[in-house]
Design a protein around this motif. Sequence first.
Motif, PDB file in Angstrom:
ATOM      1  N   TYR A  12      -0.807   3.622  10.787  1.00  0.00           N
ATOM      2  CA  TYR A  12      -0.648   3.583   9.125  1.00  0.00           C
ATOM      3  C   TYR A  12      -1.614   2.920   8.277  1.00  0.00           C
ATOM      4  O   TYR A  12      -2.729   2.288   8.968  1.00  0.00           O
ATOM      5  CB  TYR A  12       0.626   2.477   8.696  1.00  0.00           C
ATOM      6  CG  TYR A  12       1.728   2.917   9.873  1.00  0.00           C
ATOM      7  CD1 TYR A  12       2.325   4.120   9.594  1.00  0.00           C
ATOM      8  CD2 TYR A  12       2.304   2.095  10.890  1.00  0.00           C
ATOM      9  CE1 TYR A  12       3.669   4.596  10.239  1.00  0.00           C
ATOM     10  CE2 TYR A  12       3.228   2.620  11.663  1.00  0.00           C
ATOM     11  CZ  TYR A  12       3.713   3.576  11.452  1.00  0.00           C
ATOM     12  OH  TYR A  12       4.846   4.098  12.279  1.00  0.00           O
ATOM     13  N   SER A  13      -1.785   3.147   7.308  1.00  0.00           N
ATOM     14  CA  SER A  13      -3.090   2.836   6.269  1.00  0.00           C
ATOM     15  C   SER A  13      -2.726   1.274   6.018  1.00  0.00           C
ATOM     16  O   SER A  13      -1.691   0.727   6.146  1.00  0.00           O
ATOM     17  CB  SER A  13      -3.079   3.408   4.944  1.00  0.00           C
ATOM     18  OG  SER A  13      -1.990   2.916   4.240  1.00  0.00           O
ATOM     19  N   GLN A  16      -0.531   0.654   3.388  1.00  0.00           N
ATOM     20  CA  GLN A  16       0.824   0.738   3.687  1.00  0.00           C
ATOM     21  C   GLN A  16       1.357  -0.683   4.414  1.00  0.00           C
ATOM     22  O   GLN A  16       2.347  -1.132   3.844  1.00  0.00           O
ATOM     23  CB  GLN A  16       1.139   1.874   4.553  1.00  0.00           C
ATOM     24  CG  GLN A  16       1.286   3.065   4.093  1.00  0.00           C
ATOM     25  CD  GLN A  16       1.265   4.490   4.650  1.00  0.00           C
ATOM     26  OE1 GLN A  16       0.645   4.454   5.786  1.00  0.00           O
ATOM     27  NE2 GLN A  16       2.017   5.382   4.519  1.00  0.00           N
ATOM     28  N   ALA A 142       7.621  -0.250   9.527  1.00  0.00           N
ATOM     29  CA  ALA A 142       6.683   0.812   9.336  1.00  0.00           C
ATOM     30  C   ALA A 142       7.085   2.309   9.525  1.00  0.00           C
ATOM     31  O   ALA A 142       7.002   2.932   8.962  1.00  0.00           O
ATOM     32  CB  ALA A 142       5.257   0.497   9.748  1.00  0.00           C
ATOM     33  N   LEU A 145       9.914   3.049   7.408  1.00  0.00           N
ATOM     34  CA  LEU A 145       9.239   3.373   5.861  1.00  0.00           C
ATOM     35  C   LEU A 145       8.350   4.764   5.647  1.00  0.00           C
ATOM     36  O   LEU A 145       8.500   5.357   4.890  1.00  0.00           O
ATOM     37  CB  LEU A 145       8.563   2.183   5.427  1.00  0.00           C
ATOM     38  CG  LEU A 145       9.679   1.116   5.090  1.00  0.00           C
ATOM     39  CD1 LEU A 145       8.751   0.059   4.606  1.00  0.00           C
ATOM     40  CD2 LEU A 145      10.962   1.452   4.179  1.00  0.00           C
ATOM     41  N   TYR A 146       7.608   4.745   6.871  1.00  0.00           N
ATOM     42  CA  TYR A 146       6.364   5.803   6.866  1.00  0.00           C
ATOM     43  C   TYR A 146       6.353   6.871   7.844  1.00  0.00           C
ATOM     44  O   TYR A 146       5.555   7.674   7.592  1.00  0.00           O
ATOM     45  CB  TYR A 146       5.028   4.926   6.908  1.00  0.00           C
ATOM     46  CG  TYR A 146       4.940   3.776   5.766  1.00  0.00           C
ATOM     47  CD1 TYR A 146       5.005   3.996   4.461  1.00  0.00           C
ATOM     48  CD2 TYR A 146       4.346   2.368   6.515  1.00  0.00           C
ATOM     49  CE1 TYR A 146       5.100   2.744   3.678  1.00  0.00           C
ATOM     50  CE2 TYR A 146       4.448   1.485   5.399  1.00  0.00           C
ATOM     51  CZ  TYR A 146       4.684   1.538   4.115  1.00  0.00           C
ATOM     52  OH  TYR A 146       4.783   0.445   3.531  1.00  0.00           O
ATOM     53  N   SER A 150       1.524   8.460  10.072  1.00  0.00           N
ATOM     54  CA  SER A 150       1.245   8.823   8.684  1.00  0.00           C
ATOM     55  C   SER A 150      -0.399   8.864   8.468  1.00  0.00           C
ATOM     56  O   SER A 150      -1.101   8.303   8.892  1.00  0.00           O
ATOM     57  CB  SER A 150       1.825   7.518   7.972  1.00  0.00           C
ATOM     58  OG  SER A 150       1.474   7.221   6.698  1.00  0.00           O
ATOM     59  N   LYS A 152      -3.121   8.469   5.991  1.00  0.00           N
ATOM     60  CA  LYS A 152      -3.694   7.045   5.150  1.00  0.00           C
ATOM     61  C   LYS A 152      -3.828   7.632   3.754  1.00  0.00           C
ATOM     62  O   LYS A 152      -4.083   8.817   3.340  1.00  0.00           O
ATOM     63  CB  LYS A 152      -5.411   6.718   5.641  1.00  0.00           C
ATOM     64  CG  LYS A 152      -5.574   6.340   7.227  1.00  0.00           C
ATOM     65  CD  LYS A 152      -6.560   6.185   7.419  1.00  0.00           C
ATOM     66  CE  LYS A 152      -7.790   5.669   6.727  1.00  0.00           C
ATOM     67  NZ  LYS A 152      -9.055   5.314   7.441  1.00  0.00           N
ATOM     68  N   THR A 153      -3.182   6.420   2.993  1.00  0.00           N
ATOM     69  CA  THR A 153      -3.305   6.724   1.515  1.00  0.00           C
ATOM     70  C   THR A 153      -4.337   6.105   0.769  1.00  0.00           C
ATOM     71  O   THR A 153      -4.991   4.956   1.272  1.00  0.00           O
ATOM     72  CB  THR A 153      -1.901   6.258   0.949  1.00  0.00           C
ATOM     73  OG1 THR A 153      -1.619   4.866   1.437  1.00  0.00           O
ATOM     74  CG2 THR A 153      -0.710   7.282   1.612  1.00  0.00           C
TER      75      THR A 153
END
Length: 153
Positions: A12-13, A16, A142, A145-146, A150, A152-153
């Motif tokens: 995850y990022s 996040q 995580a 939610l993601y 996921s 990266k944002t």
Amino acid sequence: MPSHSETRALPYSAAQMYDLVGDVARYPEFIPWTIATRVRSVEDRGDSALMHADMVVGFKMFREKFLSRVTLWEAARKIDTEYVDGPFKYLISNWEFVDTDTGCDVRFKVDFEFRNRLLQGAAGLFFMDAMQRIVRAFEARAGVLYGPISAKT
């Protein structure tokens, strides 16, 4: 004085994971032994936000409430927590989230000591297991939610 630190590589990022850990009000939904939280205040300080939050934790007959001061450093992707009032002599925790090519590294440190020797002794017996369960709870949240992986944002 129990202390624990670890680094986890997650898919995850950093943004996040920072958002997830900074959302203290949601902790009772997924953190073991967290019965309730209440965000008392959040103050914008320009380069950071300062939050005061109560947390009630419990396990079997043990139940304690404490107040923490949480400093949220969004640009640096860091969260620092200091104990203010409750059953501890002190409690300090630090989170740091660093983007990598495959997600982010989550660095976590916690150090505390109870005022009550009996509680301190009991904490020593299950401390490592408790810290590992809490870190796994953030990882599982995580995923909820993601998604399992996921971008990266």
